[in-house]
Design a protein around this motif. Structure first.
Motif, mmCIF file in Angstrom:
data_model
loop_
_atom_site.group_PDB
_atom_site.id
_atom_site.type_symbol
_atom_site.label_atom_id
_atom_site.label_comp_id
_atom_site.label_asym_id
_atom_site.label_seq_id
_atom_site.Cartn_x
_atom_site.Cartn_y
_atom_site.Cartn_z
ATOM 1 N N ILE A 40 -11.126 2.113 -12.065
ATOM 2 C CA ILE A 40 -11.411 3.544 -11.875
ATOM 3 C C ILE A 40 -10.512 4.125 -10.790
ATOM 4 N N LEU A 41 -10.337 3.404 -9.700
ATOM 5 C CA LEU A 41 -9.459 3.861 -8.620
ATOM 6 C C LEU A 41 -8.030 4.009 -9.137
ATOM 7 N N LEU A 42 -7.569 3.047 -9.931
ATOM 8 C CA LEU A 42 -6.227 3.126 -10.516
ATOM 9 C C LEU A 42 -6.116 4.354 -11.419
ATOM 10 N N LEU A 43 -7.087 4.570 -12.294
ATOM 11 C CA LEU A 43 -7.038 5.717 -13.202
ATOM 12 C C LEU A 43 -7.016 7.039 -12.429
ATOM 13 N N GLU A 44 -7.832 7.120 -11.379
ATOM 14 C CA GLU A 44 -7.859 8.344 -10.568
ATOM 15 C C GLU A 44 -6.496 8.572 -9.927
ATOM 16 N N GLN A 45 -5.873 7.522 -9.430
ATOM 17 C CA GLN A 45 -4.569 7.663 -8.777
ATOM 18 C C GLN A 45 -3.459 7.975 -9.772
ATOM 19 N N ILE A 46 -3.570 7.466 -10.981
ATOM 20 C CA ILE A 46 -2.595 7.822 -12.027
ATOM 21 C C ILE A 46 -2.711 9.314 -12.326
ATOM 22 N N TYR A 47 -3.943 9.800 -12.473
ATOM 23 C CA TYR A 47 -4.144 11.233 -12.710
ATOM 24 C C TYR A 47 -3.603 12.042 -11.529
ATOM 25 N N ARG A 48 -3.914 11.609 -10.317
ATOM 26 C CA ARG A 48 -3.435 12.299 -9.116
ATOM 27 C C ARG A 48 -1.902 12.315 -9.088
ATOM 28 N N ALA A 49 -1.277 11.217 -9.482
ATOM 29 C CA ALA A 49 0.186 11.127 -9.491
ATOM 30 C C ALA A 49 0.782 12.198 -10.408
ATOM 31 N N PHE A 50 0.187 12.372 -11.588
ATOM 32 C CA PHE A 50 0.675 13.405 -12.502
ATOM 33 C C PHE A 50 0.432 14.799 -11.940
ATOM 34 N N CYS A 51 -0.683 14.984 -11.274
ATOM 35 C CA CYS A 51 -0.967 16.285 -10.654
ATOM 36 C C CYS A 51 0.071 16.607 -9.581
ATOM 37 N N HIS A 68 3.310 17.624 -11.239
ATOM 38 C CA HIS A 68 3.256 18.927 -11.924
ATOM 39 C C HIS A 68 2.691 20.047 -11.044
ATOM 40 N N ASN A 69 2.641 19.807 -9.743
ATOM 41 C CA ASN A 69 2.144 20.809 -8.778
ATOM 42 C C ASN A 69 0.774 21.351 -9.137
ATOM 43 N N HIS A 70 -0.068 20.485 -9.664
ATOM 44 C CA HIS A 70 -1.445 20.853 -9.998
ATOM 45 C C HIS A 70 -2.266 20.850 -8.702
ATOM 46 N N PRO A 71 -3.185 21.762 -8.523
ATOM 47 C CA PRO A 71 -3.951 21.849 -7.267
ATOM 48 C C PRO A 71 -4.932 20.693 -7.015
ATOM 49 N N TYR A 72 -5.129 19.791 -7.990
ATOM 50 C CA TYR A 72 -6.058 18.666 -7.785
ATOM 51 C C TYR A 72 -5.687 17.884 -6.517
ATOM 52 N N HIS A 73 -4.395 17.651 -6.319
ATOM 53 C CA HIS A 73 -3.950 16.962 -5.102
ATOM 54 C C HIS A 73 -3.610 18.011 -4.060
ATOM 55 N N LYS A 74 -4.442 18.103 -3.050
ATOM 56 C CA LYS A 74 -4.238 19.130 -2.012
ATOM 57 C C LYS A 74 -3.652 18.534 -0.768
ATOM 58 N N GLU A 93 0.852 -1.186 0.000
ATOM 59 C CA GLU A 93 0.000 0.000 0.000
ATOM 60 C C GLU A 93 0.885 1.231 0.000
ATOM 61 N N LEU A 94 0.553 2.190 -0.851
ATOM 62 C CA LEU A 94 1.328 3.427 -0.960
ATOM 63 C C LEU A 94 0.422 4.631 -0.730
ATOM 64 N N THR A 95 1.017 5.724 -0.301
ATOM 65 C CA THR A 95 0.303 6.994 -0.287
ATOM 66 C C THR A 95 0.299 7.512 -1.723
ATOM 67 N N SER A 96 -0.517 8.489 -2.002
ATOM 68 C CA SER A 96 -0.536 9.072 -3.352
ATOM 69 C C SER A 96 0.818 9.668 -3.739
ATOM 70 N N PRO A 97 1.495 10.404 -2.836
ATOM 71 C CA PRO A 97 2.837 10.898 -3.205
ATOM 72 C C PRO A 97 3.840 9.759 -3.473
ATOM 73 N N GLN A 98 3.765 8.678 -2.723
ATOM 74 C CA GLN A 98 4.651 7.534 -2.971
ATOM 75 C C GLN A 98 4.346 6.895 -4.324
ATOM 76 N N PHE A 99 3.066 6.780 -4.657
ATOM 77 C CA PHE A 99 2.676 6.224 -5.947
ATOM 78 C C PHE A 99 3.178 7.126 -7.074
ATOM 79 N N SER A 100 3.066 8.432 -6.895
ATOM 80 C CA SER A 100 3.555 9.386 -7.879
ATOM 81 C C SER A 100 5.051 9.194 -8.109
ATOM 82 N N LYS A 101 5.777 9.018 -7.034
ATOM 83 C CA LYS A 101 7.230 8.812 -7.125
ATOM 84 C C LYS A 101 7.557 7.492 -7.838
ATOM 85 N N LEU A 102 6.745 6.464 -7.612
ATOM 86 C CA LEU A 102 6.940 5.175 -8.263
ATOM 87 C C LEU A 102 6.838 5.307 -9.784
#
Length: 149
Positions: free
Chosen positions: A129-140, A143-149, A77-86
């Motif tokens: 759907i959860l995977l797709l949302e987390q992939i989008y969140r990882a890119f956000c 790229h310092n997008h405000p979607y991930h707060k 299990e990863l946090t969203s920032p850890q998944f982004s880094k992966l």
């Protein structure tokens, strides 16, 4: 970046939500979905868990290249920032979502990473759907997008 999601699924009840995330992800990467359900897999699922898992692996094997991630409730299990880094600094990532019986441990161990989206068993549509949302969140996050707060 190229992202491929390989899965075994009979129907797609969340197509509107899926299309939303595919469009959002397309700003950052090319994502291709690959439903590998076929007659051989359907027949194997009627024979039992082991035969079904082997049929999934047979379908997945030709796609076992680049950086490969299995979705598995026993995975890490990863946090969203850890998944982004992966995902960071990868040219191509392949995700594998097993069929109704999941994946054999032997198959998972031969991939680069095993990811748990939840300790709960999820229906394929939810997992995708959860995977797709987390992939989008990882890119956000990347790229310092405000979607991930």
């Amino acid at each position: 970046m190229q992202i491929n999601v390989f899965y075994i699924q009979k129907d797609d009840e969340f197509s509107t939500l899926k299309e939303k995330y595919l469009k959002l992800i397309s700003k950052y990467a090319t994502l291709k979905e690959n439903n590998l359900l076929n007659k051989k897999i359907l027949a194997a699922q009627n024979l039992g868990a082991l035969e079904a898992k082997k049929s999934y692996e047979e379908a997945f094997l030709p796609h076992k290249k680049a950086f490969c991630i299995a979705l598995d409730e026993r995975g890490k299990e990863l946090t969203s920032p850890q998944f982004s880094k992966l995902l960071q600094d990868k040219n191509e990532v392949n995700f594998f979502i097993g069929g109704a019986y999941g994946l054999r441990e032997e198959f998972i161990q031969n991939l680069d990473f095993s990811l748990s989206l939840s300790r709960l068993t999820l229906a394929h549509q939810f997992a995708k759907i959860l995977l797709l949302e987390q992939i989008y969140r990882a890119f956000c996050i990347q790229h310092n997008h405000p979607y991930h707060k």
